[in-house]
Design a protein around this motif. Structure first.
Motif, PDB file in Angstrom:
ATOM      1  N   TRP A  72      -4.413   5.174  -6.461  1.00 14.90           N
ATOM      2  CA  TRP A  72      -3.552   4.578  -5.444  1.00 14.90           C
ATOM      3  C   TRP A  72      -3.071   5.672  -4.498  1.00 14.90           C
ATOM      4  N   CYS A  73      -2.599   5.281  -3.309  1.00 17.50           N
ATOM      5  CA  CYS A  73      -2.087   6.271  -2.367  1.00 17.50           C
ATOM      6  C   CYS A  73      -0.893   6.998  -3.011  1.00 17.50           C
ATOM      7  N   CYS A 113       2.734   5.388  -3.765  1.00 18.96           N
ATOM      8  CA  CYS A 113       2.665   3.923  -3.906  1.00 18.96           C
ATOM      9  C   CYS A 113       3.526   3.474  -5.084  1.00 18.96           C
ATOM     10  N   ASP A 120       2.944   1.257  -7.081  1.00 21.12           N
ATOM     11  CA  ASP A 120       2.132   0.879  -8.247  1.00 21.12           C
ATOM     12  C   ASP A 120       2.225   1.925  -9.363  1.00 21.12           C
ATOM     13  N   CYS A 153      -4.993  -3.852  -4.132  1.00 21.52           N
ATOM     14  CA  CYS A 153      -4.614  -2.542  -4.667  1.00 21.52           C
ATOM     15  C   CYS A 153      -4.139  -2.671  -6.105  1.00 21.52           C
ATOM     16  N   ASN A 203       4.164  -6.712  -2.266  1.00 25.46           N
ATOM     17  CA  ASN A 203       4.497  -5.689  -1.266  1.00 25.46           C
ATOM     18  C   ASN A 203       4.507  -6.259   0.152  1.00 25.46           C
ATOM     19  N   GLY A 260      -2.787  -4.509   1.395  1.00 24.75           N
ATOM     20  CA  GLY A 260      -2.995  -3.062   1.382  1.00 24.75           C
ATOM     21  C   GLY A 260      -4.457  -2.692   1.403  1.00 24.75           C
ATOM     22  N   GLN A 284       7.294  -4.337  -4.839  1.00 25.62           N
ATOM     23  CA  GLN A 284       6.573  -3.068  -4.900  1.00 25.62           C
ATOM     24  C   GLN A 284       6.419  -2.509  -3.502  1.00 25.62           C
ATOM     25  N   CYS A 337       4.639  -0.598  -0.593  1.00 23.27           N
ATOM     26  CA  CYS A 337       3.381  -0.053  -0.075  1.00 23.27           C
ATOM     27  C   CYS A 337       3.777   0.933   1.003  1.00 23.27           C
ATOM     28  N   ASN A 338       3.768   2.194   0.643  1.00 19.47           N
ATOM     29  CA  ASN A 338       4.304   3.189   1.570  1.00 19.47           C
ATOM     30  C   ASN A 338       3.364   3.465   2.735  1.00 19.47           C
ATOM     31  N   ILE A 339       2.150   2.948   2.661  1.00 23.86           N
ATOM     32  CA  ILE A 339       1.213   3.177   3.760  1.00 23.86           C
ATOM     33  C   ILE A 339       1.318   2.092   4.835  1.00 23.86           C
ATOM     34  N   PHE A 340       1.318   0.842   4.409  1.00 28.70           N
ATOM     35  CA  PHE A 340       1.256  -0.242   5.401  1.00 28.70           C
ATOM     36  C   PHE A 340       2.548  -1.027   5.576  1.00 28.70           C
TER      37      PHE A 340
END
Ligand code: SF4
Lengths: 353, 617
Positions: A34-35, A38, A40, A69, A139, A143, A216, A218-221
């Motif tokens: 995972w990123c 994240c 997760d 994800c 999230n 993702g 949760q 999703c720190n990217i999106f």
């Protein structure tokens, strides 16, 4: 939430481990992909640290996931597992659980997987009350496909597929689950390990389908989607922690609470001292009727997250599909085991020669 | 006074009436009596998709055709010798199924002006001379039935409803069928309603007595038992035979049977039948949709069940993605497709064999799935065992392609001894099968059996063999996620090679060429076996030489298929589609086969096929 797990009825048919296990026993040799950052990761760690508590054999635990994800989860668990197809994990888990009562079956899914493409299976698993535990990582975004809005995204959200803002109205997963006759419904948050583990514990002990919605990040999106429930200083006014048998209080000094109005509706009271605490609603997760649990799920403002309840909304005993099926098989077998030659012969034969 | 008895070799009877007239039941009872009498037989129910279309209309007509003989027969017959028509709609919509000179037994009571107009008869065909070329028997079936039941404490409506039993009694007399089986059946059916039971038996006996006494029927017919191979027989439909085959496969493999399904015509009877046999440990789940049906089955397969999903063509379309997952995860799974007319909803109650290419190719990616097709109703039993054998041995989803004609059609079946059936015993993996770099024993879920290329089946609950499978490409051997180009190429080819290797375990394609001088081969698959065999019989009886071969395995084909095809100057491939096997055969073997195609929702007529064969001779 103290439950004597080794005798929890949900696990009564699952063989016990010979020796104590540790979180390490549940880590697979696969590199987690995972990123970084994240949410997760925190959930994975919490699950791995919690499972030894169950005291059941690792080889009798199965994680089934869909696509997304979160659905990579089974690869990181040193148990049996299947990473299946988009939305279908509850159906696959239903077949596995009903045919193998000696297994502890967990479904890992996401907001898109469970509520969009897999909505039908999600609803019917809850209705049927199969002995599976569904962990829904919410999230509020897609993702894996890189950032489209999901069925829990807030209206107006700007994403790759909604450059002018989403015009879809979101689902409230807890409300959906309660409407689908779920016998166990809970919500928790990735960053609150203690609360998360407490909810998992209750879910594991529940006989039948348990839904655990996990907020949760999703720190990217969709970074910070749940910050109003996480940031110290704000969260106290937003987060309502449900505890069975306890009056519902929240706020920095517990000065706020949830009360029942004269017309039967729930309402938030900003200063409970006004009624001396007497007016507060005492949470009953075992209430036969799901309407109050539903009302609790509706307190939240889905955009600001103000008054979001977490904890176990509902936990009631209802006949479990797996057991009903097993009973029918036992009843049929009581008259004697199947006789293949007799079956083929039937009742209306004739002989030649 | 006994009437003269005329011996016949074969008879084709067609019962037709309104959906509410009980024609399927009447046909079914007559079939049972005929079966226990020892005739060879073949049946074809022909009913509408609507549960109850308006009474007396053409769409509401339900028919049942039965062919029985003193010799082995292969089809429900082309043209009927006898038509029982319970109303004008039944006559109108079924007359073209009757041969000229055939017998019509018509319920005269229903031929009212209104009923005639409803189906477009300008004049009453019973007396306008239009039926001159038939042997017409207009009988007041309703009136006679009501009269016979006068003394019973039942309503007029209930009395009228027993007219199908009167008709059955009449036909039973005409063809000298037994009566005890039908009476026993009625006792079981109406045991709790003694008045209705007594009335039905009385109507049945009145029909018999009417045949015996009336002058309308001058002779009685006799069809001697057929000289079938020795053994104990029963009558069986394809769906029941298929259900029994699955239960047998479960017993023979020692694995519990699991069916995940969703109701769909014409496959639902398999779900119904299997759900009645829980004493065999059979689990049947009616899920929320077709996708869940196969999903649950795949989950049960992972857990070590003999897993099955049943459906028809539209359901296969929905299940395609999960079949792909079963291909990727290499789990045993029997996918039953009882084909019906398509595309889309198509003709739900009619037969077709147009899902072959869907079964073959209807998935994303290179996704080979073995295909087995039964050739007659009773053969569904053995085909189900064979599909299970392939699934369990090769750890793969397998298509079992039945069709609407096989599903509902019936024939006598020589009941096999359980000891004759194959051993399907399966060994689950219980030990590590590999040693890792550090010398530690490990379990590799994709380390294959060198002979079958099957991967080990390690079921949850087995200590030390914990592993994860899924739809993402896996590394050969270890089963770890792999995006490596060479590995993917290797895995795609290996999955194909595994399916191709099944050919080593199946019998060669047999050819029926009685005098060995044929230069024309008719190649078929599935339910066309009977009509093709009958057509070859016709051509041979005229002195023509024609060979017949029938494919039970469509993927892979038997190893000698190319050799067989090249042994003939002309190859004819008749199919109830627009040429699906035809295309596969031409593509694979570069043989200039000729196709013959019909998609009328009905089985081929032997005479039509015989015409096609003659053209090639
Ligand atoms: S895209 Fe979002 S949800 Fe997916 S792994 Fe990255 S951070 Fe986690």
């Amino acid at each position: 939430m103290t439950i004597d797990l080794p005798t929890a009825p949900a696990l009564s048919l699952v063989p016990k481990a010979d020796a104590p296990q540790t979180a390490k026993d549940f880590k697979s040799d696969q590199e987690v992909r995972w990123c970084p950052g994240c949410g997760d990761y925190a959930i994975l760690a919490a699950v791995q640290s919690f499972l030894p508590e169950l005291g059941v054999r690792r080889e009798n635990i199965v994680f089934v996931s869909g696509i997304g994800c979160s659905s990579r989860f089974p690869y990181y668990m040193n148990t049996y597992g299947m990473h299946s197809i988009h939305g279908r994990a509850p159906a696959i888990a239903t077949g596995l659980s009903t045919s193998r009562p000696d297994l502890s079956v967990w479904v890992v899914t996401g907001d898109g997987d469970a509520l969009s493409i897999g909505g039908n299976h999600f609803l019917h698993a809850l209705r049927r009350n199969v002995n599976i535990k569904i962990l829904l990582f919410n999230n509020r975004i897609y993702g894996l496909t890189k950032g489209q809005y999901s069925p829990t995204s807030e209206a107006g959200k700007i994403t790759k597929s909604t450059p002018m803002g989403s015009i879809d109205y979101p689902f409230n997963p807890i409300s959906v689950a309660l409407g689908a006759e779920a016998s166990f419904v809970a919500r928790t948050i990735d960053s609150d390990r203690k609360h998360l583990v407490g909810v998992l514990r209750a879910a594991a002990a529940h006989e039948g389908t348990a839904l655990v919605e996990i907020y949760q990040n999703c720190n990217i999106f969709n970074d910070g989607a749940w910050d109003p429930l996480k940031d110290a200083g704000i969260r106290e006014d937003n987060l309502i922690r449900l505890e069975h048998g306890q009056p519902i209080r929240f706020g920095r000094d517990g000065q706020k609470g949830v009360a029942r109005r004269d017309d039967g509706m729930l309402m938030v009271v900003d200063d409970v001292s006004e009624c001396g605490g007497e007016c507060l609603w005492v949470h009953d997760a075992h209430a036969a009727e799901p309407s109050t649990a539903f009302a609790l799920s509706r307190l939240a403002d889905f955009t600001t997250l103000e008054h979001t309840a977490i904890g176990v909304f509902r936990d009631v005993a209802r006949p479990v599909y797996d057991q009903l099926l097993a009973q029918q098989l036992d009843r049929a077998a009581a008259a004697g085991p199947g006789d293949l030659a007799g079956l083929l012969r039937g009742r209306d034969t004739w002989t030649i020669g | 006074m006994a009437k003269p008895v005329v011996a016949l070799e074969k008879v084709i009877i067609r019962f037709a009436g309104d959906s509410g007239d009980g024609m399927q039941l009447t046909g079914d009872r007559f079939t049972h009596e005929t079966a226990s009498f020892g005739n060879d037989l073949s049946t074809l129910p022909d009913f509408p998709a609507e549960i109850r279309a308006p009474a007396g209309t053409l769409p509401g007509v339900s028919a049942f055709q039965l062919h029985f003989a003193d010799h082995a027969i292969a089809t429900p017959g082309d043209a009927a010798d006898v038509l029982v028509a319970m109303n004008p709609a039944a006559l109108r919509s079924n007359l073209h199924h009757v041969r000229r000179g055939g017998t019509l037994i018509v319920n005269k009571d229903e031929f009212t002006k209104r009923a005639l107009e409803k189906v477009g008869y300008a004049a009453d065909p019973l007396d306008d001379g239009s039926l001159e070329s038939y042997n017409l028997n207009a009988v007041n079936l309703t009136t006679l039935t009501v009269e016979a039941l006068k003394g019973f404490d039942i309503t007029k409506k209930e009395a009228e409803r027993a007219k199908n039993m009167f008709a059955l009694g009449l036909l039973s007399w005409l063809y000298d069928r037994g009566t005890e089986g039908t009476k026993a059946f009625l006792r079981a059916k109406f045991g709790r309603k003694p008045e209705i039971l007594a009335a039905n038996i009385a109507a049945f006996e009145a029909g018999w007595a009417y045949g015996e006494t009336t002058e309308d029927f001058a002779v009685q017919y006799e069809i001697a038992p057929a000289p079938l191979p020795e053994g104990t027989y029963r009558n069986i439909t394809g769906n029941i035979a298929l259900s029994y085959g699955l239960i047998a496969a479960s017993q023979l493999s020692g694995l519990p049977l699991f069916l995940g399904s969703y109701p769909i015509t014409p496959a639902s009877d398999i779900l119904h039948e299997l759900s009645r046999h829980k004493q065999f440990g059979v689990r049947t789940l009616q899920l929320e949709d077709e996708i869940a049906g196969i999903g649950a089955a795949l989950g049960a397969a992972y857990g070590g069940s003999l897993a099955v999903t049943t459906t028809s063509g539209p359901g296969i379309a929905l299940k395609a993605e999960t079949i792909g997952l079963a291909v990727a995860t290499e789990l045993p799974l029997v996918v039953v497709d009882v084909q019906r007319g398509g595309p889309s909803t198509g003709l739900p109650t009619k037969t077709e064999q147009a899902d072959l290419l869907q079964a073959m190719y209807g998935r994303n990616g290179e996704s080979p799935v073995p295909i087995v097709a039964p050739q007659s109703p009773s053969d569904c039993f053995h085909a189900a065992i064979e599909a299970s054998r392939i699934a369990l041995t090769y750890r793969t989803p397998v298509f079992l392609l039945s069709d609407g004609y096989l599903a509902n059609g019936s024939e006598p079946w020589r009941i096999p001894e359980v000891a004759e059936l194959p051993d399907l015993h399966v060994d689950f993996a219980t030990e590590p099968n590999h040693v890792d770099e550090d010398g530690q024993p490990v379990f590799w879920p994709f380390k294959r059996d060198p002979e079958t290329l099957a991967r080990p089946w390690a079921i949850p609950g087995t200590p030390g063999l914990e592993h994860r499978i899924g739809g993402i490409e896996k590394a050969d051997g270890s089963g770890a996620i792999s995006y490596d180009p060479d590995n993917h190429d290797f895995m795609v080819r290996t999955r194909q090679a595994k399916v191709d290797r099944i050919a080593d375990s199946i019998p060669p394609l047999a050819v029926d060429d009685p005098d060995g001088r044929a230069r024309v081969l008719v190649l078929g698959w599935g339910s066309t076996h009977g009509p093709i065999a009958a057509a070859c019989h016709i051509v041979r009886s005229e002195g023509g030489a024609v060979a017949q071969a029938h494919l039970r395995h469509l993927n892979p084909f038997p190893a000698n298929t190319g050799e067989v095809l090249r042994g003939y100057e002309r190859v004819l491939i008749p199919e109830m589609n627009l040429g699906q096997l035809w295309m596969l055969i031409r593509a694979k073997y570069l043989v200039d086969a000729v196709g013959y195609h019909q998609v009328r929702g009905l089985p081929f007529k032997a005479t039509e096929l015989a015409d096609q064969i003659r053209e090639l001779l």
